[in-house]
Design a protein around this motif. Structure first.
Motif, PDB file in Angstrom:
ATOM      1  N   VAL A 151     -43.694 110.910  29.204  1.00  0.00           N
ATOM      2  CA  VAL A 151     -42.265 111.209  29.290  1.00  0.00           C
ATOM      3  C   VAL A 151     -41.547 109.927  29.709  1.00  0.00           C
ATOM      4  O   VAL A 151     -42.153 109.013  30.260  1.00  0.00           O
ATOM      5  CB  VAL A 151     -41.948 112.334  30.294  1.00  0.00           C
ATOM      6  CG1 VAL A 151     -42.546 113.655  29.853  1.00  0.00           C
ATOM      7  CG2 VAL A 151     -42.411 111.976  31.700  1.00  0.00           C
ATOM      8  N   GLN A 152     -40.265 109.882  29.459  1.00  0.00           N
ATOM      9  CA  GLN A 152     -39.471 108.740  29.903  1.00  0.00           C
ATOM     10  C   GLN A 152     -38.801 109.107  31.216  1.00  0.00           C
ATOM     11  O   GLN A 152     -38.003 110.033  31.273  1.00  0.00           O
ATOM     12  CB  GLN A 152     -38.413 108.388  28.866  1.00  0.00           C
ATOM     13  CG  GLN A 152     -37.561 107.189  29.256  1.00  0.00           C
ATOM     14  CD  GLN A 152     -36.514 106.907  28.225  1.00  0.00           C
ATOM     15  OE1 GLN A 152     -36.766 106.215  27.253  1.00  0.00           O
ATOM     16  NE2 GLN A 152     -35.337 107.466  28.410  1.00  0.00           N
ATOM     17  N   ASP A 153     -39.148 108.389  32.270  1.00  0.00           N
ATOM     18  CA  ASP A 153     -38.645 108.697  33.610  1.00  0.00           C
ATOM     19  C   ASP A 153     -37.815 107.522  34.108  1.00  0.00           C
ATOM     20  O   ASP A 153     -38.325 106.420  34.305  1.00  0.00           O
ATOM     21  CB  ASP A 153     -39.828 108.963  34.553  1.00  0.00           C
ATOM     22  CG  ASP A 153     -39.406 109.670  35.830  1.00  0.00           C
ATOM     23  OD1 ASP A 153     -38.257 109.464  36.268  1.00  0.00           O
ATOM     24  OD2 ASP A 153     -40.225 110.417  36.387  1.00  0.00           O
ATOM     25  N   HIS A 154     -36.523 107.757  34.336  1.00  0.00           N
ATOM     26  CA  HIS A 154     -35.662 106.694  34.869  1.00  0.00           C
ATOM     27  C   HIS A 154     -35.940 106.437  36.350  1.00  0.00           C
ATOM     28  O   HIS A 154     -35.577 105.390  36.879  1.00  0.00           O
ATOM     29  CB  HIS A 154     -34.189 107.069  34.705  1.00  0.00           C
ATOM     30  CG  HIS A 154     -33.643 106.829  33.339  1.00  0.00           C
ATOM     31  ND1 HIS A 154     -33.807 107.710  32.293  1.00  0.00           N
ATOM     32  CD2 HIS A 154     -32.942 105.788  32.829  1.00  0.00           C
ATOM     33  CE1 HIS A 154     -33.217 107.242  31.210  1.00  0.00           C
ATOM     34  NE2 HIS A 154     -32.681 106.075  31.504  1.00  0.00           N
ATOM     35  N   GLY A 155     -36.571 107.397  37.013  1.00  0.00           N
ATOM     36  CA  GLY A 155     -36.778 107.286  38.453  1.00  0.00           C
ATOM     37  C   GLY A 155     -35.592 107.880  39.199  1.00  0.00           C
ATOM     38  O   GLY A 155     -34.457 107.891  38.721  1.00  0.00           O
ATOM     39  N   PHE A 156     -35.855 108.396  40.390  1.00  0.00           N
ATOM     40  CA  PHE A 156     -34.824 109.069  41.191  1.00  0.00           C
ATOM     41  C   PHE A 156     -33.899 108.028  41.813  1.00  0.00           C
ATOM     42  O   PHE A 156     -34.309 107.210  42.632  1.00  0.00           O
ATOM     43  CB  PHE A 156     -35.483 109.913  42.280  1.00  0.00           C
ATOM     44  CG  PHE A 156     -34.511 110.754  43.056  1.00  0.00           C
ATOM     45  CD1 PHE A 156     -33.924 111.864  42.473  1.00  0.00           C
ATOM     46  CD2 PHE A 156     -34.171 110.436  44.364  1.00  0.00           C
ATOM     47  CE1 PHE A 156     -33.023 112.656  43.181  1.00  0.00           C
ATOM     48  CE2 PHE A 156     -33.278 111.212  45.082  1.00  0.00           C
ATOM     49  CZ  PHE A 156     -32.697 112.327  44.483  1.00  0.00           C
ATOM     50  N   SER A 157     -32.640 108.050  41.390  1.00  0.00           N
ATOM     51  CA  SER A 157     -31.673 107.053  41.849  1.00  0.00           C
ATOM     52  C   SER A 157     -30.300 107.707  41.952  1.00  0.00           C
ATOM     53  O   SER A 157     -29.426 107.483  41.110  1.00  0.00           O
ATOM     54  CB  SER A 157     -31.645 105.870  40.874  1.00  0.00           C
ATOM     55  OG  SER A 157     -30.733 104.889  41.283  1.00  0.00           O
ATOM     56  N   PRO A 158     -30.078 108.523  42.988  1.00  0.00           N
ATOM     57  CA  PRO A 158     -28.844 109.319  43.054  1.00  0.00           C
ATOM     58  C   PRO A 158     -27.570 108.517  43.265  1.00  0.00           C
ATOM     59  O   PRO A 158     -26.491 108.960  42.875  1.00  0.00           O
ATOM     60  CB  PRO A 158     -29.102 110.269  44.240  1.00  0.00           C
ATOM     61  CG  PRO A 158     -30.117 109.566  45.072  1.00  0.00           C
ATOM     62  CD  PRO A 158     -30.983 108.815  44.109  1.00  0.00           C
ATOM     63  N   ASN A 159     -27.672 107.345  43.888  1.00  0.00           N
ATOM     64  CA  ASN A 159     -26.463 106.613  44.249  1.00  0.00           C
ATOM     65  C   ASN A 159     -26.381 105.216  43.652  1.00  0.00           C
ATOM     66  O   ASN A 159     -25.513 104.428  44.033  1.00  0.00           O
ATOM     67  CB  ASN A 159     -26.357 106.516  45.783  1.00  0.00           C
ATOM     68  CG  ASN A 159     -26.306 107.886  46.433  1.00  0.00           C
ATOM     69  OD1 ASN A 159     -25.518 108.742  46.034  1.00  0.00           O
ATOM     70  ND2 ASN A 159     -27.178 108.117  47.413  1.00  0.00           N
ATOM     71  N   ALA A 160     -27.271 104.888  42.751  1.00  0.00           N
ATOM     72  CA  ALA A 160     -27.271 103.570  42.118  1.00  0.00           C
ATOM     73  C   ALA A 160     -27.546 103.739  40.638  1.00  0.00           C
ATOM     74  O   ALA A 160     -27.891 104.823  40.164  1.00  0.00           O
ATOM     75  CB  ALA A 160     -28.313 102.663  42.771  1.00  0.00           C
ATOM     76  N   SER A 161     -27.407 102.657  39.894  1.00  0.00           N
ATOM     77  CA  SER A 161     -27.603 102.697  38.447  1.00  0.00           C
ATOM     78  C   SER A 161     -29.028 103.100  38.103  1.00  0.00           C
ATOM     79  O   SER A 161     -29.990 102.456  38.542  1.00  0.00           O
ATOM     80  CB  SER A 161     -27.317 101.320  37.846  1.00  0.00           C
ATOM     81  OG  SER A 161     -27.781 101.250  36.516  1.00  0.00           O
ATOM     82  N   ASN A 162     -29.172 104.161  37.307  1.00  0.00           N
ATOM     83  CA  ASN A 162     -30.523 104.546  36.893  1.00  0.00           C
ATOM     84  C   ASN A 162     -31.086 103.572  35.864  1.00  0.00           C
ATOM     85  O   ASN A 162     -32.293 103.483  35.672  1.00  0.00           O
ATOM     86  CB  ASN A 162     -30.584 105.990  36.403  1.00  0.00           C
ATOM     87  CG  ASN A 162     -29.753 106.254  35.153  1.00  0.00           C
ATOM     88  OD1 ASN A 162     -29.207 105.331  34.548  1.00  0.00           O
ATOM     89  ND2 ASN A 162     -29.653 107.511  34.760  1.00  0.00           N
ATOM     90  N   ARG A 163     -30.202 102.810  35.204  1.00  0.00           N
ATOM     91  CA  ARG A 163     -30.697 101.782  34.279  1.00  0.00           C
ATOM     92  C   ARG A 163     -31.382 100.654  35.054  1.00  0.00           C
ATOM     93  O   ARG A 163     -32.460 100.197  34.673  1.00  0.00           O
ATOM     94  CB  ARG A 163     -29.548 101.228  33.430  1.00  0.00           C
ATOM     95  CG  ARG A 163     -29.029 102.212  32.409  1.00  0.00           C
ATOM     96  CD  ARG A 163     -27.928 101.610  31.551  1.00  0.00           C
ATOM     97  NE  ARG A 163     -26.703 101.373  32.290  1.00  0.00           N
ATOM     98  CZ  ARG A 163     -26.063 100.208  32.372  1.00  0.00           C
ATOM     99  NH1 ARG A 163     -26.559  99.149  31.751  1.00  0.00           N
ATOM    100  NH2 ARG A 163     -24.945 100.091  33.054  1.00  0.00           N
ATOM    101  N   ARG A 164     -30.738 100.222  36.138  1.00  0.00           N
ATOM    102  CA  ARG A 164     -31.376  99.185  36.960  1.00  0.00           C
ATOM    103  C   ARG A 164     -32.666  99.698  37.583  1.00  0.00           C
ATOM    104  O   ARG A 164     -33.671  98.992  37.645  1.00  0.00           O
ATOM    105  CB  ARG A 164     -30.423  98.735  38.069  1.00  0.00           C
ATOM    106  CG  ARG A 164     -29.318  97.802  37.611  1.00  0.00           C
ATOM    107  CD  ARG A 164     -28.745  97.031  38.782  1.00  0.00           C
ATOM    108  NE  ARG A 164     -27.530  96.324  38.443  1.00  0.00           N
ATOM    109  CZ  ARG A 164     -27.495  95.134  37.855  1.00  0.00           C
ATOM    110  NH1 ARG A 164     -28.628  94.529  37.506  1.00  0.00           N
ATOM    111  NH2 ARG A 164     -26.338  94.537  37.605  1.00  0.00           N
ATOM    112  N   PHE A 165     -32.610 100.946  38.050  1.00  0.00           N
ATOM    113  CA  PHE A 165     -33.795 101.489  38.708  1.00  0.00           C
ATOM    114  C   PHE A 165     -34.948 101.604  37.727  1.00  0.00           C
ATOM    115  O   PHE A 165     -36.084 101.248  38.040  1.00  0.00           O
ATOM    116  CB  PHE A 165     -33.484 102.860  39.320  1.00  0.00           C
ATOM    117  CG  PHE A 165     -34.521 103.323  40.305  1.00  0.00           C
ATOM    118  CD1 PHE A 165     -34.404 103.018  41.652  1.00  0.00           C
ATOM    119  CD2 PHE A 165     -35.619 104.053  39.887  1.00  0.00           C
ATOM    120  CE1 PHE A 165     -35.362 103.442  42.564  1.00  0.00           C
ATOM    121  CE2 PHE A 165     -36.581 104.474  40.786  1.00  0.00           C
ATOM    122  CZ  PHE A 165     -36.447 104.167  42.130  1.00  0.00           C
TER     123      PHE A 165
END
Length: 358
Positions: A151-165
């Protein structure tokens, strides 16, 4: 002939358009293994939501975090139609890691089934092992004991850019000095919430990033594997994301990721040319609404990674790139599944192996 129950791997590559399924059996040739390409979980759910919209029913989303895209778009259309959408917290995280953002969409995040009518309950999940098993059983094929899901997982990033994360995950892989199989996990870290959701559904599953699985699978194409010592650029042009890697020998030299819909052929060609020479900055890609680009020290000297191998369902959008259209074992759509099997074989000594690779 029924497959032995104690052999093989079920490899499932979950994309935004399709989910590609391979039942790999070490006792048969790869061409004779059972394969399926079926609609992705998010597209199946989107169609169910659309049906409820047409019938004027509110929806209650249960289950867990899954891939968004089509199902998220269907939820927005449902809300615009004046109907209500309720979701349990884990299901709601599909739409954004910050539940306040989900509420701003109009989704009502709840703890229990609401008392409204008419209301339909829909389950959110990337992996429906029961459904896969039922289809296979009708053809006399047993579920193998080993399961791997991409799966493609952006990672948990509620307050920052999920692209950077998300791109930080690629940066960590490059820093670790491992190959693409380094994105395969028996126990994913806490920030990979979509992979963890798959583990909740299928506890014995190994999980891997779709981009890494696709690029690793593409390396099994003979045209590409024969040129690894000279240096290759391998690119997976997916329905949502385009990911490329620079590889020479067994070493991973660089990673690039962007959104497919934002790339023209001219732009992608320019990005790849500068990426190969270590002259494309991650910040430039990010400011272009992509994820990033990074190469390790010495890439310019090791380059220019002249041989281009291309895979992915959207590769037809960029005919002018040239390069080799990778189709490992004659089946481009199963590239990610082949990558999953290869990653397992590289990672686990107990993984079944045939006389030759994959």
């Amino acid at each position: 002939m029924t497959q032995k129950k104690d052999a093989g791997i079920l490899a499932v590559d979950v994309g935004s358009g399709t989910q590609d399924i391979l039942v790999w059996n070490p006792e048969t040739t790869i061409e004779n293994c059972t394969k399926m390409v079926v609609p992705s979980a998010t597209r199946i759910l989107a169609r169910r939501i659309e049906k409820e919209t047409l019938e004027g029913r509110h929806i209650f989303l249960t289950g867990t975090t899954m891939g968004g895209g089509p199902c998220a778009a269907a939820v927005r259309r449902h809300l615009r139609a004046g109907l209500r959408v309720f979701a349990l917290p884990k299901a709601a995280l599909t739409f954004h890691d910050n539940l306040d953002k989900v509420r701003e969409m109009g989704v009502e995040v709840v703890r229990n089934r609401p008392s409204v009518s008419p209301l339909s309950e829909l389950v959110m999940r990337d992996m429906d092992l029961e459904a896969v098993g039922a289809v296979l059983e009708r053809f006399g094929v047993s579920l193998p004991p080993m399961i791997a899901v991409a799966v493609q997982d952006h990672g948990f990033s509620p307050n920052a850019s999920n692209r950077r994360f998300r791109f930080s995950l690629w940066s960590d892989l490059l820093a670790a000095g491992t190959g693409l199989e380094g994105m395969l996990y028996a126990d994913p870290p806490p920030h990979l919430t979509r992979m963890l959701a798959v583990k909740e559904q299928v506890p014995r599953a190994w999980v891997m990033d779709t981009g890494a699985a696709a690029m690793l699978g593409a390396l099994l194409d003979p045209w590409i594997s024969q040129r690894l010592e000279q240096g290759v650029t391998v690119i997976n042009i997916g329905n949502e994301h385009t990911v490329a890697a620079l590889i020479k020998g067994s070493k991973l030299w660089g990673i690039y990721e962007h959104h497919t819909s934002l790339l023209s052929e001219e732009k992608l060609e320019d990005h790849l040319e500068r990426f190969r020479r270590g002259r494309l900055s991650g910040e430039e890609v990010f400011q272009d609404m992509g994820h990033g680009c990074r190469v390790v020290e010495g890439t310019a000297e090791a380059g220019p990674f002249p041989h281009l191998g291309i895979t992915g369902p959207k590769r037809g959008r960029f005919p002018g790139l040239g390069g080799h259209m990778a189709a490992p074992f004659g089946d481009m759509m199963l590239t990610g599944c082949f990558g999953l099997v290869e990653a397992l074989q590289r990672t686990i000594s107990a993984c079944p192996k045939p006389a030759d690779r994959v």
